[in-house]
Motif scaffolding. Structure first.
Motif, PDB file in Angstrom:
ATOM      1  N   LEU A 196      -1.944   4.015   3.254  1.00 21.05           N
ATOM      2  CA  LEU A 196      -0.735   3.215   3.023  1.00 21.05           C
ATOM      3  C   LEU A 196      -1.018   1.788   3.454  1.00 21.05           C
ATOM      4  O   LEU A 196      -1.581   1.562   4.531  1.00 21.05           O
ATOM      5  CB  LEU A 196       0.449   3.767   3.817  1.00 21.05           C
ATOM      6  CG  LEU A 196       0.942   5.178   3.475  1.00 21.05           C
ATOM      7  CD1 LEU A 196       2.159   5.528   4.313  1.00 21.05           C
ATOM      8  CD2 LEU A 196       1.263   5.301   2.003  1.00 21.05           C
ATOM      9  N   ASN A 197      -0.649   0.839   2.622  1.00 17.58           N
ATOM     10  CA  ASN A 197      -0.955  -0.564   2.858  1.00 17.58           C
ATOM     11  C   ASN A 197       0.326  -1.358   3.099  1.00 17.58           C
ATOM     12  O   ASN A 197       1.089  -1.621   2.174  1.00 17.58           O
ATOM     13  CB  ASN A 197      -1.723  -1.117   1.645  1.00 17.58           C
ATOM     14  CG  ASN A 197      -1.932  -2.614   1.721  1.00 17.58           C
ATOM     15  OD1 ASN A 197      -1.875  -3.219   2.789  1.00 17.58           O
ATOM     16  ND2 ASN A 197      -2.192  -3.226   0.574  1.00 17.58           N
ATOM     17  N   ALA A 198       0.575  -1.735   4.364  1.00 21.40           N
ATOM     18  CA  ALA A 198       1.793  -2.468   4.710  1.00 21.40           C
ATOM     19  C   ALA A 198       1.831  -3.857   4.086  1.00 21.40           C
ATOM     20  O   ALA A 198       2.901  -4.473   4.005  1.00 21.40           O
ATOM     21  CB  ALA A 198       1.929  -2.579   6.230  1.00 21.40           C
ATOM     22  N   LYS A 199       0.683  -4.354   3.635  1.00 22.97           N
ATOM     23  CA  LYS A 199       0.607  -5.672   2.992  1.00 22.97           C
ATOM     24  C   LYS A 199       0.671  -5.573   1.469  1.00 22.97           C
ATOM     25  O   LYS A 199       0.579  -6.581   0.771  1.00 22.97           O
ATOM     26  CB  LYS A 199      -0.701  -6.378   3.377  1.00 22.97           C
ATOM     27  CG  LYS A 199      -0.947  -6.534   4.871  1.00 22.97           C
ATOM     28  CD  LYS A 199      -0.071  -7.584   5.486  1.00 22.97           C
ATOM     29  CE  LYS A 199      -0.467  -7.855   6.936  1.00 22.97           C
ATOM     30  NZ  LYS A 199       0.481  -8.758   7.617  1.00 22.97           N
ATOM     31  N   GLY A 200       0.820  -4.363   0.955  1.00 21.59           N
ATOM     32  CA  GLY A 200       0.727  -4.145  -0.482  1.00 21.59           C
ATOM     33  C   GLY A 200       1.861  -4.766  -1.291  1.00 21.59           C
ATOM     34  O   GLY A 200       3.000  -4.846  -0.831  1.00 21.59           O
ATOM     35  N   THR A 201       1.525  -5.175  -2.501  1.00 18.04           N
ATOM     36  CA  THR A 201       2.512  -5.767  -3.420  1.00 18.04           C
ATOM     37  C   THR A 201       2.448  -5.124  -4.802  1.00 18.04           C
ATOM     38  O   THR A 201       3.268  -5.438  -5.661  1.00 18.04           O
ATOM     39  CB  THR A 201       2.261  -7.281  -3.575  1.00 18.04           C
ATOM     40  OG1 THR A 201       0.914  -7.492  -4.040  1.00 18.04           O
ATOM     41  CG2 THR A 201       2.446  -8.005  -2.240  1.00 18.04           C
ATOM     42  N   VAL A 202       1.480  -4.229  -4.993  1.00 16.69           N
ATOM     43  CA  VAL A 202       1.245  -3.651  -6.317  1.00 16.69           C
ATOM     44  C   VAL A 202       1.545  -2.154  -6.284  1.00 16.69           C
ATOM     45  O   VAL A 202       1.207  -1.463  -5.325  1.00 16.69           O
ATOM     46  CB  VAL A 202      -0.217  -3.873  -6.767  1.00 16.69           C
ATOM     47  CG1 VAL A 202      -0.446  -3.261  -8.153  1.00 16.69           C
ATOM     48  CG2 VAL A 202      -0.565  -5.352  -6.760  1.00 16.69           C
TER      49      VAL A 202
END
Length: 304
Positions: free
Chosen positions: A158-164
């Motif tokens: 899981l990527n807390a910086k994700g936007t996609v």
């Protein structure tokens, strides 16, 4: 090495608090259901913060949140705040997966009885730099995209910086909360309320303070041990330099503060001393009182 935080500074991103929050069965179960879009009847905690150690000499692994569903699916959920060196994170996940499998097999099971396992890393950074909110990995055939290996393993980042990418709304808001944003939505506000409750709990605070003191003591011991190693290395380097300059073993011991035995062992190990003899003191060395420098008669010849 990261600084040990004070109690007041802890957030959901810190392992201690994250573990405590995930011990709330309702929150932990909902997170897993939302992430995988599955129904889970119940979850069990074999141990909180499970430690797996295969032998007294092998490296142990500590799992943050280790739960098993009523259907036998094993979940390991980890909060990750540092990526480490390039390529370290996937290998870390592989290691956790291997330790879980070996733990199961160590209980006398056959490999065909291995549980389905899902290892989840919640990252405060983008582990692959592609902007995806979730990266999901299973073992798939390269030649036939639709062919799964079926070994029962899944790895999720899981990527807390994700936007996609499209993810469940609650997961999206949870990741924003991990990234430092205000809690939004019922589920994330539930988590934030649990964090606030724990921060007010005196016994939990004392537990963390005790852990913090132990960690600080371990670091102090580590620093002290490091200083000892540094002193020993300097002594070794100085001893070898003096041996190379033809100092005697007694002089090496004296000026490096090594024992005579230690200096002798170093000299023998590095070929400066034979097993049965010592090298002589250098010509420029200071002579002892028992062997004074020769006194030349410098009076004019007429007075001799």
């Amino acid at each position: 090495m990261s600084r040990i935080k004070e109690w007041e500074e802890l957030t959901i991103c810190d392992n201690f608090l994250f573990q405590k929050v995930m011990q709330n069965k309702r929150i932990c179960k909902r997170l897993l259901q939302k992430l995988l879009n599955i129904r889970i009847k119940d979850i069990f905690y074999p141990e909180t913060e499970k430690n797996i150690e295969l032998s007294s000499v092998s490296k142990s692994v500590r799992l943050d949140v280790f739960v098993v569903t009523d259907e036998g699916i094993v979940f390991d959920v980890e909060m990750q705040v540092t990526s480490g060196v390039s390529g370290e994170l996937p290998h870390r996940m592989r290691y956790y997966q291997a330790m879980i499998d070996l733990e199961v097999l160590g209980k006398g099971k056959d490999y065909v009885e291995l549980n389905q396992t899902i290892v989840i890393f919640i990252c405060t950074f983008d582990p692959f730099g592609l902007g995806e909110k979730v990266y999901t990995f299973t073992n798939r055939c390269h030649e036939c995209d639709d062919l799964e290996l079926g070994d029962g393993t899944m790895k999720i980042f899981l990527n807390a910086k994700g936007t996609v990418g499209n993810v469940d709304e609650d997961i999206d808001k949870f990741l924003a909360y991990v990234n430092g944003k205000a809690a939004e939505g019922e589920f994330t506000r539930d988590i934030a309320a649990e964090v606030a409750k724990l921060k007010r709990h005196e016994e939990t605070r004392l537990e963390y303070m005790t852990l913090m003191m132990e960690l600080k003591a371990q670091r102090r011991e580590g620093y002290a041990e490091g200083e000892k190693v540094g002193v020993a290395k300097n002594q070794m380097a100085n001893a070898l330099s003096m041996f190379a300059d033809k100092f005697s073993v007694d002089q090496v011991a004296k000026y490096t503060h090594l024992s005579l035995q230690e200096a002798t062992e170093i000299g023998k190990k590095h070929g400066y001393l034979s097993p049965s003899e010592r090298i002589h003191a250098p010509r420029h060395a200071v002579r002892s009182a028992e062997r004074p420098f020769p006194c030349h008669d410098i009076r004019p010849a007429v007075f001799r």
